[in-house]
Design a protein around this motif. Sequence first.
Motif, PDB file in Angstrom:
ATOM      1  N   ARG A 127       0.828  -1.212   0.000  1.00  0.00           N
ATOM      2  CA  ARG A 127       0.000   0.000   0.000  1.00  0.00           C
ATOM      3  C   ARG A 127       0.865   1.267   0.000  1.00  0.00           C
ATOM      4  NH1 ARG A 127      -5.279  -0.596   0.255  1.00  0.00           N
ATOM      5  NH2 ARG A 127      -6.121  -2.517   1.083  1.00  0.00           N
ATOM      6  N   LYS A 128       1.976   1.221   0.718  1.00  0.00           N
ATOM      7  CA  LYS A 128       2.880   2.369   0.751  1.00  0.00           C
ATOM      8  C   LYS A 128       3.437   2.634  -0.653  1.00  0.00           C
ATOM      9  CE  LYS A 128       7.010   1.951   2.320  1.00  0.00           C
ATOM     10  NZ  LYS A 128       8.166   1.661   3.157  1.00  0.00           N
ATOM     11  N   TYR A 129       3.878   1.568  -1.320  1.00  0.00           N
ATOM     12  CA  TYR A 129       4.393   1.726  -2.685  1.00  0.00           C
ATOM     13  C   TYR A 129       3.292   2.187  -3.643  1.00  0.00           C
ATOM     14  CZ  TYR A 129       8.775  -0.470  -1.350  1.00  0.00           C
ATOM     15  OH  TYR A 129       9.965  -0.755  -0.753  1.00  0.00           O
ATOM     16  N   PHE A 130       2.071   1.653  -3.454  1.00  0.00           N
ATOM     17  CA  PHE A 130       0.944   2.045  -4.297  1.00  0.00           C
ATOM     18  C   PHE A 130       0.661   3.539  -4.143  1.00  0.00           C
ATOM     19  CE2 PHE A 130      -3.578   2.769  -4.992  1.00  0.00           C
ATOM     20  CZ  PHE A 130      -3.784   2.160  -6.223  1.00  0.00           C
ATOM     21  N   LYS A 131       0.651   3.996  -2.912  1.00  0.00           N
ATOM     22  CA  LYS A 131       0.347   5.404  -2.614  1.00  0.00           C
ATOM     23  C   LYS A 131       1.380   6.346  -3.227  1.00  0.00           C
ATOM     24  CE  LYS A 131       0.031   8.398   1.395  1.00  0.00           C
ATOM     25  NZ  LYS A 131       0.151   8.469   2.842  1.00  0.00           N
ATOM     26  N   ASN A 132       2.648   5.924  -3.217  1.00  0.00           N
ATOM     27  CA  ASN A 132       3.722   6.785  -3.693  1.00  0.00           C
ATOM     28  C   ASN A 132       4.027   6.649  -5.179  1.00  0.00           C
ATOM     29  OD1 ASN A 132       4.102   7.841  -1.114  1.00  0.00           O
ATOM     30  ND2 ASN A 132       5.470   6.179  -0.550  1.00  0.00           N
ATOM     31  N   SER A 133       3.392   5.718  -5.850  1.00  0.00           N
ATOM     32  CA  SER A 133       3.675   5.494  -7.265  1.00  0.00           C
ATOM     33  C   SER A 133       2.852   6.424  -8.151  1.00  0.00           C
ATOM     34  CB  SER A 133       3.358   4.045  -7.634  1.00  0.00           C
ATOM     35  OG  SER A 133       3.574   3.849  -9.010  1.00  0.00           O
ATOM     36  N   GLU A 134       3.464   6.845  -9.238  1.00  0.00           N
ATOM     37  CA  GLU A 134       2.748   7.675 -10.208  1.00  0.00           C
ATOM     38  C   GLU A 134       2.492   6.924 -11.514  1.00  0.00           C
ATOM     39  OE1 GLU A 134       4.689  11.430 -10.667  1.00  0.00           O
ATOM     40  OE2 GLU A 134       4.717  11.798  -8.519  1.00  0.00           O
ATOM     41  N   ASP A 135       3.140   5.788 -11.693  1.00  0.00           N
ATOM     42  CA  ASP A 135       2.992   4.975 -12.892  1.00  0.00           C
ATOM     43  C   ASP A 135       1.709   4.139 -12.791  1.00  0.00           C
ATOM     44  OD1 ASP A 135       3.317   3.450 -15.161  1.00  0.00           O
ATOM     45  OD2 ASP A 135       4.994   2.268 -14.383  1.00  0.00           O
ATOM     46  N   GLU A 136       0.769   4.362 -13.711  1.00  0.00           N
ATOM     47  CA  GLU A 136      -0.530   3.687 -13.653  1.00  0.00           C
ATOM     48  C   GLU A 136      -0.407   2.177 -13.847  1.00  0.00           C
ATOM     49  OE1 GLU A 136      -3.497   4.847 -12.688  1.00  0.00           O
ATOM     50  OE2 GLU A 136      -2.406   6.679 -12.218  1.00  0.00           O
ATOM     51  N   LYS A 137       0.484   1.763 -14.721  1.00  0.00           N
ATOM     52  CA  LYS A 137       0.669   0.324 -14.951  1.00  0.00           C
ATOM     53  C   LYS A 137       1.184  -0.344 -13.676  1.00  0.00           C
ATOM     54  CE  LYS A 137       2.841  -2.929 -18.114  1.00  0.00           C
ATOM     55  NZ  LYS A 137       3.708  -3.096 -19.268  1.00  0.00           N
ATOM     56  N   TYR A 138       2.139   0.274 -13.025  1.00  0.00           N
ATOM     57  CA  TYR A 138       2.689  -0.252 -11.782  1.00  0.00           C
ATOM     58  C   TYR A 138       1.631  -0.246 -10.680  1.00  0.00           C
ATOM     59  CZ  TYR A 138       6.084  -0.996  -8.015  1.00  0.00           C
ATOM     60  OH  TYR A 138       6.772  -1.494  -6.947  1.00  0.00           O
TER      61      TYR A 138
END
Length: 82
Positions: free
Chosen positions: A49-60
Amino acid sequence: MALGGTTAEYDRKFATPVVTHINQTDEEQAILEHNARIAALKTYETELRKYFKNSEDEKYKRYLALKIDRTNQRLEQLRTEE
């Protein structure tokens, strides 16, 4: 740990109980291992969830959302086995 790892790899790394006793019964050991798996999956889900929140890449983000969903399904399965 790289996020490309599987849940089983995460379990192997974090699911080992810290405290063990010589006189533990098999049932007590199984309970400790079960609780450790649940704790490891909760930690894994929190990290995802932390990585999801901080990611800007939609595919990722879609990939992470899928991993989070699978982790939550596995958590729910382990909780119902109690």
